[in-house]
Design a protein around this motif. Structure first.
Motif, PDB file in Angstrom:
ATOM      1  N   ILE A 198       0.662  -1.207   0.020  1.00  0.00           N
ATOM      2  CA  ILE A 198       0.026  -0.029  -0.028  1.00  0.00           C
ATOM      3  C   ILE A 198       0.812   1.230   0.105  1.00  0.00           C
ATOM      4  CG2 ILE A 198      -1.531   1.501   1.368  1.00  0.00           C
ATOM      5  CD1 ILE A 198      -2.987  -1.081   2.038  1.00  0.00           C
ATOM      6  N   ILE A 199       2.116   1.209   1.089  1.00  0.00           N
ATOM      7  CA  ILE A 199       2.716   2.382   0.895  1.00  0.00           C
ATOM      8  C   ILE A 199       3.678   2.507  -0.465  1.00  0.00           C
ATOM      9  CG2 ILE A 199       4.867   3.383   2.073  1.00  0.00           C
ATOM     10  CD1 ILE A 199       3.926   1.927   4.516  1.00  0.00           C
ATOM     11  N   ILE A 200       4.175   1.238  -1.125  1.00  0.00           N
ATOM     12  CA  ILE A 200       4.701   1.513  -2.163  1.00  0.00           C
ATOM     13  C   ILE A 200       3.924   2.031  -3.303  1.00  0.00           C
ATOM     14  CG2 ILE A 200       5.811  -0.079  -4.022  1.00  0.00           C
ATOM     15  CD1 ILE A 200       7.025  -1.995  -1.643  1.00  0.00           C
ATOM     16  N   LEU A 201       2.647   1.348  -3.489  1.00  0.00           N
ATOM     17  CA  LEU A 201       1.743   2.085  -4.372  1.00  0.00           C
ATOM     18  C   LEU A 201       1.408   3.510  -4.316  1.00  0.00           C
ATOM     19  CD1 LEU A 201      -0.766  -0.947  -4.712  1.00  0.00           C
ATOM     20  CD2 LEU A 201       1.078  -0.269  -6.550  1.00  0.00           C
ATOM     21  N   THR A 202       1.307   3.920  -2.995  1.00  0.00           N
ATOM     22  CA  THR A 202       1.026   5.311  -2.826  1.00  0.00           C
ATOM     23  C   THR A 202       2.225   6.274  -3.284  1.00  0.00           C
ATOM     24  OG1 THR A 202      -0.209   4.899  -1.071  1.00  0.00           O
ATOM     25  CG2 THR A 202       0.683   7.026  -1.130  1.00  0.00           C
ATOM     26  N   THR A 203       3.583   5.512  -2.990  1.00  0.00           N
ATOM     27  CA  THR A 203       4.746   6.443  -3.593  1.00  0.00           C
ATOM     28  C   THR A 203       4.979   6.319  -4.921  1.00  0.00           C
ATOM     29  OG1 THR A 203       5.859   5.723  -1.389  1.00  0.00           O
ATOM     30  CG2 THR A 203       7.154   6.398  -3.182  1.00  0.00           C
ATOM     31  N   VAL A 204       4.560   5.017  -5.521  1.00  0.00           N
ATOM     32  CA  VAL A 204       4.626   5.167  -6.769  1.00  0.00           C
ATOM     33  C   VAL A 204       3.894   6.019  -7.734  1.00  0.00           C
ATOM     34  CG1 VAL A 204       4.334   3.555  -8.892  1.00  0.00           C
ATOM     35  CG2 VAL A 204       5.708   2.711  -6.999  1.00  0.00           C
ATOM     36  N   PHE A 205       2.561   6.140  -7.421  1.00  0.00           N
ATOM     37  CA  PHE A 205       1.454   6.973  -8.092  1.00  0.00           C
ATOM     38  C   PHE A 205       1.949   8.560  -7.924  1.00  0.00           C
ATOM     39  CE2 PHE A 205      -0.698   2.640  -8.195  1.00  0.00           C
ATOM     40  CZ  PHE A 205      -0.787   2.801  -9.768  1.00  0.00           C
ATOM     41  N   ARG A 206       2.752   8.725  -7.154  1.00  0.00           N
ATOM     42  CA  ARG A 206       2.986  10.098  -6.677  1.00  0.00           C
ATOM     43  C   ARG A 206       4.295  10.456  -7.619  1.00  0.00           C
ATOM     44  NH1 ARG A 206       2.739  10.597  -0.065  1.00  0.00           N
ATOM     45  NH2 ARG A 206       0.793  10.717   0.223  1.00  0.00           N
ATOM     46  N   MET A 207       4.863   9.613  -8.155  1.00  0.00           N
ATOM     47  CA  MET A 207       5.977   9.828  -9.185  1.00  0.00           C
ATOM     48  C   MET A 207       5.307  10.530 -10.451  1.00  0.00           C
ATOM     49  SD  MET A 207       8.304   6.545  -8.996  1.00  0.00           S
ATOM     50  CE  MET A 207       8.945   5.665  -7.500  1.00  0.00           C
ATOM     51  N   LYS A 208       6.197  11.621 -10.747  1.00  0.00           N
ATOM     52  CA  LYS A 208       5.853  12.370 -11.965  1.00  0.00           C
ATOM     53  C   LYS A 208       5.812  11.646 -13.479  1.00  0.00           C
ATOM     54  CE  LYS A 208       6.377  16.819  -9.554  1.00  0.00           C
ATOM     55  NZ  LYS A 208       7.296  18.105  -9.659  1.00  0.00           N
ATOM     56  N   SER A 209       7.075  10.959 -13.321  1.00  0.00           N
ATOM     57  CA  SER A 209       7.553  10.149 -14.726  1.00  0.00           C
ATOM     58  C   SER A 209       6.833   8.727 -14.636  1.00  0.00           C
ATOM     59  CB  SER A 209       9.028  10.087 -14.770  1.00  0.00           C
ATOM     60  OG  SER A 209       9.485   9.389 -15.763  1.00  0.00           O
ATOM     61  N   LEU A 210       6.144   8.649 -16.059  1.00  0.00           N
ATOM     62  CA  LEU A 210       5.584   7.042 -16.118  1.00  0.00           C
ATOM     63  C   LEU A 210       6.461   6.121 -16.361  1.00  0.00           C
ATOM     64  CD1 LEU A 210       3.068   5.802 -16.741  1.00  0.00           C
ATOM     65  CD2 LEU A 210       3.375   6.066 -19.084  1.00  0.00           C
ATOM     66  N   ALA A 242       9.634   1.133 -11.234  1.00  0.00           N
ATOM     67  CA  ALA A 242       9.597   0.907  -9.773  1.00  0.00           C
ATOM     68  C   ALA A 242       8.467  -0.472  -9.678  1.00  0.00           C
ATOM     69  CB  ALA A 242       9.077   1.708  -9.019  1.00  0.00           C
ATOM     70  N   LEU A 243       7.513  -0.468 -10.409  1.00  0.00           N
ATOM     71  CA  LEU A 243       6.532  -1.660 -10.216  1.00  0.00           C
ATOM     72  C   LEU A 243       7.103  -2.835 -10.914  1.00  0.00           C
ATOM     73  CD1 LEU A 243       3.068   0.225 -11.329  1.00  0.00           C
ATOM     74  CD2 LEU A 243       3.853  -0.442  -8.793  1.00  0.00           C
ATOM     75  N   ALA A 244       7.986  -2.693 -11.761  1.00  0.00           N
ATOM     76  CA  ALA A 244       8.395  -3.992 -12.426  1.00  0.00           C
ATOM     77  C   ALA A 244       9.635  -4.625 -11.316  1.00  0.00           C
ATOM     78  CB  ALA A 244       9.156  -3.578 -13.618  1.00  0.00           C
ATOM     79  N   THR A 245      10.097  -3.960 -10.508  1.00  0.00           N
ATOM     80  CA  THR A 245      10.925  -4.484  -9.634  1.00  0.00           C
ATOM     81  C   THR A 245      10.072  -5.259  -8.642  1.00  0.00           C
ATOM     82  OG1 THR A 245      10.919  -2.532  -8.311  1.00  0.00           O
ATOM     83  CG2 THR A 245      12.621  -2.846 -10.121  1.00  0.00           C
ATOM     84  N   CYS A 246       8.720  -5.205  -8.350  1.00  0.00           N
ATOM     85  CA  CYS A 246       7.848  -5.816  -7.438  1.00  0.00           C
ATOM     86  C   CYS A 246       7.085  -6.937  -7.808  1.00  0.00           C
ATOM     87  CB  CYS A 246       6.906  -4.849  -6.963  1.00  0.00           C
ATOM     88  SG  CYS A 246       7.641  -3.305  -6.294  1.00  0.00           S
ATOM     89  N   VAL A 247       6.928  -7.084  -9.338  1.00  0.00           N
ATOM     90  CA  VAL A 247       6.106  -8.168  -9.988  1.00  0.00           C
ATOM     91  C   VAL A 247       6.707  -9.442  -9.492  1.00  0.00           C
ATOM     92  CG1 VAL A 247       5.497  -9.332 -12.144  1.00  0.00           C
ATOM     93  CG2 VAL A 247       5.522  -6.844 -11.921  1.00  0.00           C
ATOM     94  N   GLU A 248       7.835  -9.914  -9.392  1.00  0.00           N
ATOM     95  CA  GLU A 248       8.210 -11.198  -9.000  1.00  0.00           C
ATOM     96  C   GLU A 248       7.905 -11.443  -7.716  1.00  0.00           C
ATOM     97  OE1 GLU A 248      10.034  -9.124 -10.766  1.00  0.00           O
ATOM     98  OE2 GLU A 248      10.554 -10.017 -12.700  1.00  0.00           O
ATOM     99  N   HIS A 249       8.300 -10.523  -6.819  1.00  0.00           N
ATOM    100  CA  HIS A 249       8.005 -10.665  -5.385  1.00  0.00           C
ATOM    101  C   HIS A 249       6.519 -11.202  -5.260  1.00  0.00           C
ATOM    102  CE1 HIS A 249       7.418  -9.225  -1.309  1.00  0.00           C
ATOM    103  NE2 HIS A 249       8.223 -10.359  -1.117  1.00  0.00           N
ATOM    104  N   LEU A 250       5.462 -10.251  -5.900  1.00  0.00           N
ATOM    105  CA  LEU A 250       4.240 -10.386  -5.789  1.00  0.00           C
ATOM    106  C   LEU A 250       3.688 -12.002  -6.041  1.00  0.00           C
ATOM    107  CD1 LEU A 250       2.827  -6.979  -6.805  1.00  0.00           C
ATOM    108  CD2 LEU A 250       2.831  -7.921  -4.452  1.00  0.00           C
ATOM    109  N   ILE A 251       4.286 -12.288  -7.293  1.00  0.00           N
ATOM    110  CA  ILE A 251       4.182 -13.615  -7.606  1.00  0.00           C
ATOM    111  C   ILE A 251       4.469 -14.667  -6.666  1.00  0.00           C
ATOM    112  CG2 ILE A 251       4.697 -15.582  -9.452  1.00  0.00           C
ATOM    113  CD1 ILE A 251       5.083 -13.256 -11.506  1.00  0.00           C
TER     114      ILE A 251
END
Length: 330
Positions: A225-237, A243-252
């Motif tokens: 939740i904290i990570i997603l909040t931080t990511v969506f505050r980033m200005k650059s797509l 940032a999200l790509a580094t989390c995909v494998e862990h979420l799996i």
């Protein structure tokens, strides 16, 4: 009659020579499943040992992140070693007797390392949390020493709790059936065979299962939740995607470990008429598959480990070619 009276006396503990592990009585061609598990075990040991070797012998990988990856790989090997060889011996070789002390040892290792698996996923979530939410202070917050302390702490907690839970099993007397309906010397199926009061063991099993699974999962959930909040505050797509790509494998990994367990327990709680053999089969799969998948999905897909794995293969190929050249010259 005198044997039962002695067994029911709290001052005398009756320990059996061992237990008989029985399950999968109604499932057809179950031997195919255990051949599959043998394959799973080989893959688990081979790939996790490869990850361990690469991290240990590459000093540039001696960082907090890869210490957490190394920790997960060690846990995966020991977790599957605690169950799969025994399952093959019991169900494929038809030798289902387990001596009492060996039963307690297997029980300890399984629950200690399932607990460690749960904590290890939380440690990886902590690493992602620091890397994404505090990128400028990552190296000062998440140091190698701090990660070593965290991993040492979770090992002490898991080992201590499992040792306590298994030690209180020695207070039980077993004077009736010795048939354990599971795929190994499982905690609850064993204490339910006791002929004296097992309220303490039931309470410990219930409380610890909730804390040791739900606790790390809650931490992982809040971290994301904290990570997603931080990511969506980033200005650059591009920064968001990276940032999200580094989390995909862990979420799996999290989904592969927690979803089957929570699903099985939920179905068992709400639909109490679930077939016992199917439940044991599902639990065995939920326990054995994650340690096999973890190095393939997460560790070996990490850029640094992948580069060094290919380098090792290339060096090995060069050495083989050199040996062939020498043989041809001779």
């Amino acid at each position: 009659m005198s044997f039962l009276q002695t067994a029911l006396n709290d001052s005398v503990i009756v320990r059996p020579p061992g237990f008989y592990i029985i399950a999968f009585q109604t499932l057809p061609v179950i031997s195919v499943y255990f051949i599959f598990l043998a394959f799973v075990y080989v893959v688990t040991v081979m790939f996790n040992c490869l990850v361990i070797y690469i991290i240990i012998f590459n000093h540039c990988l001696h960082t907090p992140k890869f210490l957490a990856v190394l920790n997960l790989a060690v846990i995966d090997v020991i977790l599957n070693t605690s169950t799969i060889p025994g399952m093959i011996k019991i169900f494929l070789l038809k030798d289902n007797f387990v001596p009492f002390n060996l039963c307690l040892v297997q029980m300890f290792f399984y629950y200690a390392f399932v607990t460690l698996e749960s904590f290890a996923l939380a440690v990886l979530a902590y690493d992602r949390l620091i890397a994404i939410c505090f990128p400028l202070h990552q190296h000062s917050i998440n140091t190698l020493r701090r990660m070593s302390c965290i991993i040492s702490l979770i090992w002490c907690v898991a080992v201590s709790i499992s040792a306590f839970a298994v030690s209180i099993m020695t207070r039980l007397s077993f004077c009736n059936s010795l048939n354990v309906f599971s795929y190994f010397c499982d905690y609850a199926p064993v204490f339910r065979l006791a002929c004296n009061d097992y309220t303490l063991q039931w309470s410990v099993a219930s409380v610890l299962t909730s804390l040791l699974l739900a606790g790390p999962f809650t931490f992982i959930f809040l971290s994301y939740i904290i990570i997603l909040t931080t990511v969506f505050r980033m200005k650059s797509l591009d920064s968001r995607v990276k940032a999200l790509a580094t989390c995909v494998e862990h979420l799996i990994l999290v989904a592969v470990f927690y979803v089957p367990l929570f699903t099985i327990f939920s179905i068992g709680f709400y639909l109490r008429n679930i077939d016992p053999d199917q439940r044991v089969l599902s639990l065995s799969l939920a326990s054995c598959i994650p340690p096999c998948i973890n190095p393939i999905v997460y560790s070996l897909k990490t850029k640094e480990i992948k580069i060094r794995a290919f380098a090792m293969v290339k060096i090995h190929k060069i050495e083989i070619d050199q040996q062939r050249t020498k043989c041809l010259r001779v």
